[in-house]
Motif scaffolding. Sequence first.
Motif, PDB file in Angstrom:
ATOM      1  N   VAL A 205       0.819  -1.338  -0.119  1.00 35.95           N
ATOM      2  CA  VAL A 205       0.101  -0.007   0.016  1.00 35.95           C
ATOM      3  C   VAL A 205       0.787   1.279   0.008  1.00 35.95           C
ATOM      4  CG1 VAL A 205      -1.572   1.496   1.337  1.00 35.95           C
ATOM      5  CG2 VAL A 205      -1.976  -1.058   0.924  1.00 35.95           C
ATOM      6  N   SER A 206       1.937   1.209   0.658  1.00 37.08           N
ATOM      7  CA  SER A 206       2.824   2.455   0.733  1.00 37.08           C
ATOM      8  C   SER A 206       3.597   2.882  -0.410  1.00 37.08           C
ATOM      9  CB  SER A 206       4.027   2.195   1.872  1.00 37.08           C
ATOM     10  OG  SER A 206       4.704   1.130   1.386  1.00 37.08           O
ATOM     11  N   ILE A 207       3.729   2.031  -1.456  1.00 35.63           N
ATOM     12  CA  ILE A 207       4.110   2.286  -2.779  1.00 35.63           C
ATOM     13  C   ILE A 207       2.904   2.677  -3.513  1.00 35.63           C
ATOM     14  CG2 ILE A 207       5.317   1.312  -4.899  1.00 35.63           C
ATOM     15  CD1 ILE A 207       6.977  -0.320  -2.709  1.00 35.63           C
ATOM     16  N   ALA A 208       1.973   1.762  -3.605  1.00 34.83           N
ATOM     17  CA  ALA A 208       0.683   2.198  -4.366  1.00 34.83           C
ATOM     18  C   ALA A 208      -0.099   3.220  -4.281  1.00 34.83           C
ATOM     19  CB  ALA A 208      -0.127   0.708  -4.527  1.00 34.83           C
ATOM     20  N   GLU A 209      -0.354   3.528  -2.921  1.00 33.37           N
ATOM     21  CA  GLU A 209      -1.480   4.686  -2.674  1.00 33.37           C
ATOM     22  C   GLU A 209      -1.169   5.796  -3.327  1.00 33.37           C
ATOM     23  OE1 GLU A 209      -3.055   7.663  -0.533  1.00 33.37           O
ATOM     24  OE2 GLU A 209      -1.012   7.290  -0.208  1.00 33.37           O
ATOM     25  N   PRO A 210       0.101   6.282  -3.145  1.00 34.36           N
ATOM     26  CA  PRO A 210       0.343   7.734  -3.774  1.00 34.36           C
ATOM     27  C   PRO A 210       0.008   7.736  -5.462  1.00 34.36           C
ATOM     28  CG  PRO A 210       2.191   7.262  -2.689  1.00 34.36           C
ATOM     29  CD  PRO A 210       1.394   6.012  -2.717  1.00 34.36           C
ATOM     30  N   LEU A 211       0.225   6.550  -6.232  1.00 35.98           N
ATOM     31  CA  LEU A 211      -0.435   6.313  -7.590  1.00 35.98           C
ATOM     32  C   LEU A 211      -1.670   6.226  -7.742  1.00 35.98           C
ATOM     33  CD1 LEU A 211       2.803   3.859  -8.572  1.00 35.98           C
ATOM     34  CD2 LEU A 211       2.438   6.460  -9.234  1.00 35.98           C
ATOM     35  N   ILE A 212      -2.429   5.696  -6.924  1.00 35.16           N
ATOM     36  CA  ILE A 212      -3.956   5.612  -6.616  1.00 35.16           C
ATOM     37  C   ILE A 212      -4.320   6.944  -6.506  1.00 35.16           C
ATOM     38  CG2 ILE A 212      -5.938   4.782  -5.536  1.00 35.16           C
ATOM     39  CD1 ILE A 212      -4.074   2.198  -4.816  1.00 35.16           C
ATOM     40  N   ARG A 213      -3.939   7.582  -5.712  1.00 39.83           N
ATOM     41  CA  ARG A 213      -4.246   8.950  -5.537  1.00 39.83           C
ATOM     42  C   ARG A 213      -3.884   9.962  -6.786  1.00 39.83           C
ATOM     43  NH1 ARG A 213      -1.507   9.906  -1.253  1.00 39.83           N
ATOM     44  NH2 ARG A 213       0.143  11.246  -2.198  1.00 39.83           N
ATOM     45  N   GLN A 214      -3.056   9.677  -7.420  1.00 40.76           N
ATOM     46  CA  GLN A 214      -2.770  10.609  -8.518  1.00 40.76           C
ATOM     47  C   GLN A 214      -3.730  10.017  -9.852  1.00 40.76           C
ATOM     48  OE1 GLN A 214       1.517  10.298  -9.239  1.00 40.76           O
ATOM     49  NE2 GLN A 214       2.026  10.535  -7.047  1.00 40.76           N
ATOM     50  N   GLY A 215      -4.319   9.038  -9.558  1.00 41.44           N
ATOM     51  CA  GLY A 215      -5.064   8.744 -10.791  1.00 41.44           C
ATOM     52  C   GLY A 215      -4.581   7.631 -11.723  1.00 41.44           C
ATOM     53  N   LYS A 216      -3.295   7.130 -11.283  1.00 41.78           N
ATOM     54  CA  LYS A 216      -2.413   6.433 -12.321  1.00 41.78           C
ATOM     55  C   LYS A 216      -2.873   4.676 -12.228  1.00 41.78           C
ATOM     56  CE  LYS A 216       1.409   9.515 -12.466  1.00 41.78           C
ATOM     57  NZ  LYS A 216       2.718   9.728 -12.288  1.00 41.78           N
ATOM     58  N   LEU A 217      -3.311   4.591 -10.947  1.00 44.61           N
ATOM     59  CA  LEU A 217      -3.903   3.062 -10.736  1.00 44.61           C
ATOM     60  C   LEU A 217      -5.212   3.166  -9.941  1.00 44.61           C
ATOM     61  CD1 LEU A 217      -0.581   1.635  -8.897  1.00 44.61           C
ATOM     62  CD2 LEU A 217      -1.382   1.186 -11.370  1.00 44.61           C
ATOM     63  N   LYS A 218      -5.764   2.048 -10.361  1.00 47.13           N
ATOM     64  CA  LYS A 218      -6.972   1.773  -9.537  1.00 47.13           C
ATOM     65  C   LYS A 218      -6.922   0.526  -8.777  1.00 47.13           C
ATOM     66  CE  LYS A 218     -10.099   0.228 -12.493  1.00 47.13           C
ATOM     67  NZ  LYS A 218     -11.107   0.215 -13.640  1.00 47.13           N
ATOM     68  N   ALA A 219      -7.460   0.823  -7.469  1.00 51.76           N
ATOM     69  CA  ALA A 219      -7.458  -0.196  -6.488  1.00 51.76           C
ATOM     70  C   ALA A 219      -8.745  -1.118  -6.544  1.00 51.76           C
ATOM     71  CB  ALA A 219      -7.264   0.289  -5.035  1.00 51.76           C
ATOM     72  N   LEU A 220      -8.516  -2.398  -6.423  1.00 47.67           N
ATOM     73  CA  LEU A 220      -9.556  -3.208  -6.275  1.00 47.67           C
ATOM     74  C   LEU A 220     -10.003  -3.856  -5.248  1.00 47.67           C
ATOM     75  CD1 LEU A 220      -8.878  -5.131  -9.767  1.00 47.67           C
ATOM     76  CD2 LEU A 220     -10.128  -3.157  -9.721  1.00 47.67           C
ATOM     77  N   ALA A 221      -8.860  -4.224  -4.438  1.00 47.69           N
ATOM     78  CA  ALA A 221      -9.045  -4.661  -3.305  1.00 47.69           C
ATOM     79  C   ALA A 221      -7.880  -4.751  -2.210  1.00 47.69           C
ATOM     80  CB  ALA A 221      -9.529  -6.086  -3.194  1.00 47.69           C
TER      81      ALA A 221
END
Length: 322
Positions: A205-221
């Motif tokens: 999460v610590s690595i993916a969350e900023p990218l999710i917040r920036q709209g580059k990734l979508k979190a599924l679960a």
Amino acid sequence: MKKFKALAVVSLLMAVSAPLKASDYPSKPVRIVVGFPPGQTTDIIARKLAQRLTNTLGQSFYVENRPGVGAGLAAELVARAEPDGYTLLATSSGPMAVNRWVYNNLKYDVKRDFKPIALIGTFPLVLVTSRGSRFPTMKDLIAYAKSHPGRINYGSGGNGVTNHLVMEMFKERAGVDLTHVPYKGGVAAMTDVIAGQVDVMFEVVSIAEPLIRQGKLKALAVASDKRVSTLPDVPTVGELGYPNFRGDPWVGVVAPKGLPPPVLAKLTAAIDGTVKSPEWQKEVALLGATPSTMGHAEFSDFIQAEIVRWGDAAKRANVRAD
């Protein structure tokens, strides 16, 4: 003169063999070895911990990065170090619980070579896909995978690493066939997920969350027992129909076997005090982590249970490192 020299030798031997007192430690800088490159989750946590231990114990605690062989090179170095408390290992589930199942000829043994000191925290993984992905939800992903076996590919940081094994656990629980695309590190895999070259992957999460917040990734679960504070709207895998699914790597501190009890007690108390502090809990929570106050005895049992858990996953998936 001979009598004087003899007395001097006896005094020196008594000083050397005298039991180490907690008040004597630390009397010089303490090295915390990390088996990953700078900027990786274990490294980030180790540096935060080093600063707080420096403040608490009055000596410099510093991080030394020794990446390689799934963090096994760092583990080997610390296993062979003097067990005096001046060389510690900030480590994770990979080198402690996974490596023995996926690497041939490891030059360290977790139970034989290390004294667990404290678990610092767990770091849930999140299942991500590109923002423009054809899979709006995890259920859509699973439905497509069941009707198109092998057509969905997933990335990982390499054969045998934690996010590879977690996806293998997920495949088994969901009853789907996905194609593994191993990379030499999670950053490269994440880059291709963002670009849509790879469909999905699990990442900390610590690595993916900023990218999710920036709209580059979508979190599924998220692969944890409960939702993550930094991604409150993202359901757990368990909520979506697969109860008790856990994919949560962890970070802790160990020392070479033979660490003197007074040093163990002092380090345990200092780390425990750090992890319980409101400042630490708030800061680590921002990384998507769950702080832990598990001491050395409980941590020892925890590591042995983790060896079994990750070993089962590695054996069922027939995973071997490159």
